[in-house]
Design a protein around this motif. Structure first.
Motif, PDB file in Angstrom:
ATOM      1  N   THR A 168     -15.617  -9.267  -3.365  1.00 58.78           N
ATOM      2  CA  THR A 168     -16.607  -9.868  -4.469  1.00 58.78           C
ATOM      3  C   THR A 168     -16.703  -9.232  -6.056  1.00 58.78           C
ATOM      4  O   THR A 168     -17.415  -9.010  -6.517  1.00 58.78           O
ATOM      5  CB  THR A 168     -18.267  -9.620  -3.999  1.00 58.78           C
ATOM      6  N   GLY A 169     -15.363  -8.735  -6.117  1.00 65.50           N
ATOM      7  CA  GLY A 169     -15.173  -8.188  -7.472  1.00 65.50           C
ATOM      8  C   GLY A 169     -15.375  -6.644  -7.663  1.00 65.50           C
ATOM      9  O   GLY A 169     -15.150  -6.082  -8.668  1.00 65.50           O
ATOM     10  N   HIS A 170     -15.961  -6.101  -6.549  1.00 62.66           N
ATOM     11  CA  HIS A 170     -16.320  -4.744  -6.507  1.00 62.66           C
ATOM     12  C   HIS A 170     -15.079  -3.687  -6.707  1.00 62.66           C
ATOM     13  O   HIS A 170     -15.180  -2.631  -7.264  1.00 62.66           O
ATOM     14  CB  HIS A 170     -16.971  -4.194  -5.448  1.00 62.66           C
ATOM     15  N   VAL A 171     -14.190  -4.334  -6.226  1.00 60.99           N
ATOM     16  CA  VAL A 171     -12.915  -3.388  -6.356  1.00 60.99           C
ATOM     17  C   VAL A 171     -12.514  -3.143  -7.757  1.00 60.99           C
ATOM     18  O   VAL A 171     -11.792  -1.946  -8.323  1.00 60.99           O
ATOM     19  CB  VAL A 171     -11.665  -3.943  -5.797  1.00 60.99           C
ATOM     20  N   ALA A 172     -12.999  -3.754  -8.888  1.00 67.30           N
ATOM     21  CA  ALA A 172     -12.554  -3.692 -10.144  1.00 67.30           C
ATOM     22  C   ALA A 172     -13.786  -3.086 -10.834  1.00 67.30           C
ATOM     23  O   ALA A 172     -13.644  -2.821 -12.176  1.00 67.30           O
ATOM     24  CB  ALA A 172     -12.421  -4.880 -10.977  1.00 67.30           C
ATOM     25  N   ASP A 173     -14.720  -2.651 -10.144  1.00 67.14           N
ATOM     26  CA  ASP A 173     -16.083  -2.058 -10.778  1.00 67.14           C
ATOM     27  C   ASP A 173     -15.949  -0.444 -10.762  1.00 67.14           C
ATOM     28  O   ASP A 173     -16.144  -0.068  -9.482  1.00 67.14           O
ATOM     29  CB  ASP A 173     -17.287  -2.612 -10.086  1.00 67.14           C
ATOM     30  N   PRO A 174     -15.890   0.142 -11.949  1.00 70.21           N
ATOM     31  CA  PRO A 174     -15.604   1.563 -11.598  1.00 70.21           C
ATOM     32  C   PRO A 174     -16.917   2.356 -11.075  1.00 70.21           C
ATOM     33  O   PRO A 174     -16.890   3.458 -10.561  1.00 70.21           O
ATOM     34  CB  PRO A 174     -15.249   2.027 -12.846  1.00 70.21           C
ATOM     35  N   ASP A 175     -18.005   1.830 -11.280  1.00 73.75           N
ATOM     36  CA  ASP A 175     -19.353   2.324 -10.834  1.00 73.75           C
ATOM     37  C   ASP A 175     -19.595   2.082  -9.186  1.00 73.75           C
ATOM     38  O   ASP A 175     -20.435   2.524  -8.548  1.00 73.75           O
ATOM     39  CB  ASP A 175     -20.405   1.800 -11.563  1.00 73.75           C
ATOM     40  N   ARG A 176     -18.775   1.338  -8.533  1.00 71.90           N
ATOM     41  CA  ARG A 176     -18.738   1.171  -7.142  1.00 71.90           C
ATOM     42  C   ARG A 176     -17.930   2.076  -6.135  1.00 71.90           C
ATOM     43  O   ARG A 176     -16.768   2.186  -6.625  1.00 71.90           O
ATOM     44  CB  ARG A 176     -18.437  -0.279  -6.669  1.00 71.90           C
ATOM     45  N   ASP A 177     -18.637   3.002  -5.634  1.00 68.44           N
ATOM     46  CA  ASP A 177     -17.825   3.812  -4.868  1.00 68.44           C
ATOM     47  C   ASP A 177     -18.391   4.089  -3.355  1.00 68.44           C
ATOM     48  O   ASP A 177     -18.284   4.778  -2.531  1.00 68.44           O
ATOM     49  CB  ASP A 177     -17.909   5.319  -5.372  1.00 68.44           C
ATOM     50  N   ASP A 178     -18.984   2.882  -2.844  1.00 67.03           N
ATOM     51  CA  ASP A 178     -19.155   2.659  -1.406  1.00 67.03           C
ATOM     52  C   ASP A 178     -18.178   2.736  -0.756  1.00 67.03           C
ATOM     53  O   ASP A 178     -17.237   2.378  -0.752  1.00 67.03           O
ATOM     54  CB  ASP A 178     -20.320   1.472  -1.363  1.00 67.03           C
ATOM     55  N   ALA A 179     -18.266   3.025   0.564  1.00 71.47           N
ATOM     56  CA  ALA A 179     -17.049   3.040   1.409  1.00 71.47           C
ATOM     57  C   ALA A 179     -16.394   1.784   1.612  1.00 71.47           C
ATOM     58  O   ALA A 179     -15.036   1.748   1.445  1.00 71.47           O
ATOM     59  CB  ALA A 179     -17.464   3.556   2.824  1.00 71.47           C
ATOM     60  N   PRO A 180     -16.766   0.597   2.135  1.00 69.63           N
ATOM     61  CA  PRO A 180     -16.021  -0.605   2.030  1.00 69.63           C
ATOM     62  C   PRO A 180     -15.533  -0.827   0.780  1.00 69.63           C
ATOM     63  O   PRO A 180     -14.161  -1.360   0.990  1.00 69.63           O
ATOM     64  CB  PRO A 180     -17.007  -1.671   2.151  1.00 69.63           C
ATOM     65  N   THR A 181     -15.776  -0.635  -0.428  1.00 69.49           N
ATOM     66  CA  THR A 181     -15.125  -0.915  -1.709  1.00 69.49           C
ATOM     67  C   THR A 181     -14.108  -0.028  -1.618  1.00 69.49           C
ATOM     68  O   THR A 181     -13.003  -0.209  -2.138  1.00 69.49           O
ATOM     69  CB  THR A 181     -16.084  -0.870  -3.068  1.00 69.49           C
ATOM     70  N   VAL A 182     -14.220   1.373  -1.708  1.00 68.95           N
ATOM     71  CA  VAL A 182     -13.171   2.392  -1.653  1.00 68.95           C
ATOM     72  C   VAL A 182     -12.007   1.988  -0.778  1.00 68.95           C
ATOM     73  O   VAL A 182     -10.873   2.111  -1.095  1.00 68.95           O
ATOM     74  CB  VAL A 182     -13.793   3.872  -1.346  1.00 68.95           C
ATOM     75  N   ARG A 183     -12.416   1.567   0.571  1.00 73.37           N
ATOM     76  CA  ARG A 183     -11.453   1.058   1.304  1.00 73.37           C
ATOM     77  C   ARG A 183     -10.623   0.069   0.924  1.00 73.37           C
ATOM     78  O   ARG A 183      -9.329   0.090   1.284  1.00 73.37           O
ATOM     79  CB  ARG A 183     -11.986   0.836   2.944  1.00 73.37           C
ATOM     80  N   MET A 184     -11.228  -0.941   0.577  1.00 76.17           N
ATOM     81  CA  MET A 184     -10.416  -2.002  -0.188  1.00 76.17           C
ATOM     82  C   MET A 184      -9.511  -1.846  -1.136  1.00 76.17           C
ATOM     83  O   MET A 184      -8.304  -2.195  -1.355  1.00 76.17           O
ATOM     84  CB  MET A 184     -11.388  -3.254  -0.360  1.00 76.17           C
ATOM     85  N   ARG A 185      -9.943  -0.876  -2.084  1.00 77.84           N
ATOM     86  CA  ARG A 185      -9.040  -0.365  -3.021  1.00 77.84           C
ATOM     87  C   ARG A 185      -8.102   0.351  -2.787  1.00 77.84           C
ATOM     88  O   ARG A 185      -7.017   0.079  -3.278  1.00 77.84           O
ATOM     89  CB  ARG A 185     -10.026   0.733  -4.144  1.00 77.84           C
ATOM     90  N   GLU A 186      -8.274   1.260  -1.558  1.00 76.33           N
ATOM     91  CA  GLU A 186      -6.909   1.936  -1.132  1.00 76.33           C
ATOM     92  C   GLU A 186      -6.019   0.944  -0.451  1.00 76.33           C
ATOM     93  O   GLU A 186      -4.880   1.231  -0.561  1.00 76.33           O
ATOM     94  CB  GLU A 186      -7.598   2.854  -0.013  1.00 76.33           C
ATOM     95  N   PHE A 187      -6.536  -0.111   0.227  1.00 75.67           N
ATOM     96  CA  PHE A 187      -5.666  -1.020   0.764  1.00 75.67           C
ATOM     97  C   PHE A 187      -4.644  -1.672  -0.486  1.00 75.67           C
ATOM     98  O   PHE A 187      -3.396  -1.838  -0.195  1.00 75.67           O
ATOM     99  CB  PHE A 187      -6.421  -1.943   1.617  1.00 75.67           C
ATOM    100  N   ASN A 188      -5.489  -2.233  -1.220  1.00 79.69           N
ATOM    101  CA  ASN A 188      -4.908  -2.805  -2.314  1.00 79.69           C
ATOM    102  C   ASN A 188      -3.685  -2.024  -2.911  1.00 79.69           C
ATOM    103  O   ASN A 188      -2.652  -2.263  -3.464  1.00 79.69           O
ATOM    104  CB  ASN A 188      -5.868  -3.520  -3.392  1.00 79.69           C
ATOM    105  N   ASP A 189      -4.148  -0.483  -3.292  1.00 77.40           N
ATOM    106  CA  ASP A 189      -3.057   0.119  -3.872  1.00 77.40           C
ATOM    107  C   ASP A 189      -2.029   0.473  -2.693  1.00 77.40           C
ATOM    108  O   ASP A 189      -0.829   0.574  -3.221  1.00 77.40           O
ATOM    109  CB  ASP A 189      -3.842   1.621  -4.070  1.00 77.40           C
ATOM    110  N   LEU A 190      -2.385   0.637  -1.416  1.00 77.02           N
ATOM    111  CA  LEU A 190      -0.944   0.709  -0.504  1.00 77.02           C
ATOM    112  C   LEU A 190      -0.161  -0.514  -0.824  1.00 77.02           C
ATOM    113  O   LEU A 190       1.019  -0.301  -0.752  1.00 77.02           O
ATOM    114  CB  LEU A 190      -1.772   0.769   0.886  1.00 77.02           C
TER     115      LEU A 190
END
Length: 218
Positions: A168-190
């Motif tokens: 929902t666009g949260h991966v690009a929001d630096p103010d979002r640090d909830d666990a689901p968003t962080v996990r998706m960012r980590e997956f995208n980085d992987l």
């Protein structure tokens, strides 16, 4: 219509200028909404369905895999694009996939689809066929493990598509640090850092990542 990263007007324009779902898919979407309530959000959007059918037609896979079948919308779309291949579906829910089974039969696709129930990390590990095309839309914490299994089994040049990668666009929001968003960012980085693949994220619905296994790898 899912419009998480595009404006509503742009998303509506795209939907209005794309091939619309036929009555069977519309019926499946309505039944899913009635049977699953808020969980119906797990179903892919209509434009994604059209996209999956078209990509399947272009790839012409002999072996296609879906991880996370739910009530069957995406599997119907993939199976419709097959020309002689088989779609192997992996899911844990007998309840939801019972709806999928009915619609495979209604669509005349039952002979193109096989379903394996059980934890996908286990069932995928036992799958021993080279995969031409895969679609991943299962539990998000399991994405890294599913990814490793699928990329390992993809043929060189094979294609993996992963849903919900913009979250929902949260991966690009630096103010979002909830666990689901962080996990998706980590997956995208992987995925982005994996030298085995070439990657692009499409802003379709909630984000669809296209991952091609580089053809010089076995």
């Amino acid at each position: 219509m899912k419009a998480y990263v595009l404006t509503q007007s742009v998303a509506r324009y795209i939907l209005d200028h794309s091939t619309r779902p036929d009555p069977l898919l519309a019926e499946l979407a309505a039944e899913t909404a009635a049977a699953t309530g808020e969980s119906a959000e797990m179903q892919i959007s209509a434009d994604q369905g059209t996209f999956l059918t078209m990509i399947t037609q272009l790839v012409a896979p002999r072996v296609a895999v879906e991880v996370g079948t739910f009530t069957g919308y995406s599997s119907v779309c993939i199976a419709r694009g097959l020309s002689g291949g088989t779609l192997h579906c992996f899911d844990v829910s007998e309840e939801w996939t019972s709806i999928a089974r009915r619609y495979w039969h209604k669509a005349g696709l039952a002979d193109r689809v096989t379903l394996t129930l059980g934890p996908a990390q286990d069932t995928l590990s036992a799958f021993d066929q080279p995969i031409d095309l895969a679609f991943l839309d299962a539990d998000k914490p399991g994405y890294p493990a599913y990814y490793e299994l699928l990329v390992g089994k993809l043929r060189p040049g094979g294609l993996l598509m992963v849903d919900n990668t913009l979250w929902t666009g949260h991966v690009a929001d630096p103010d979002r640090d909830d666990a689901p968003t962080v996990r998706m960012r980590e997956f995208n980085d992987l995925v982005a850092e994996d030298p085995r693949v070439t990657v692009v994220i499409l802003p379709l619905a909630d984000g669809l990542t296209m991952i091609r296994k580089n053809p010089d790898l076995s």
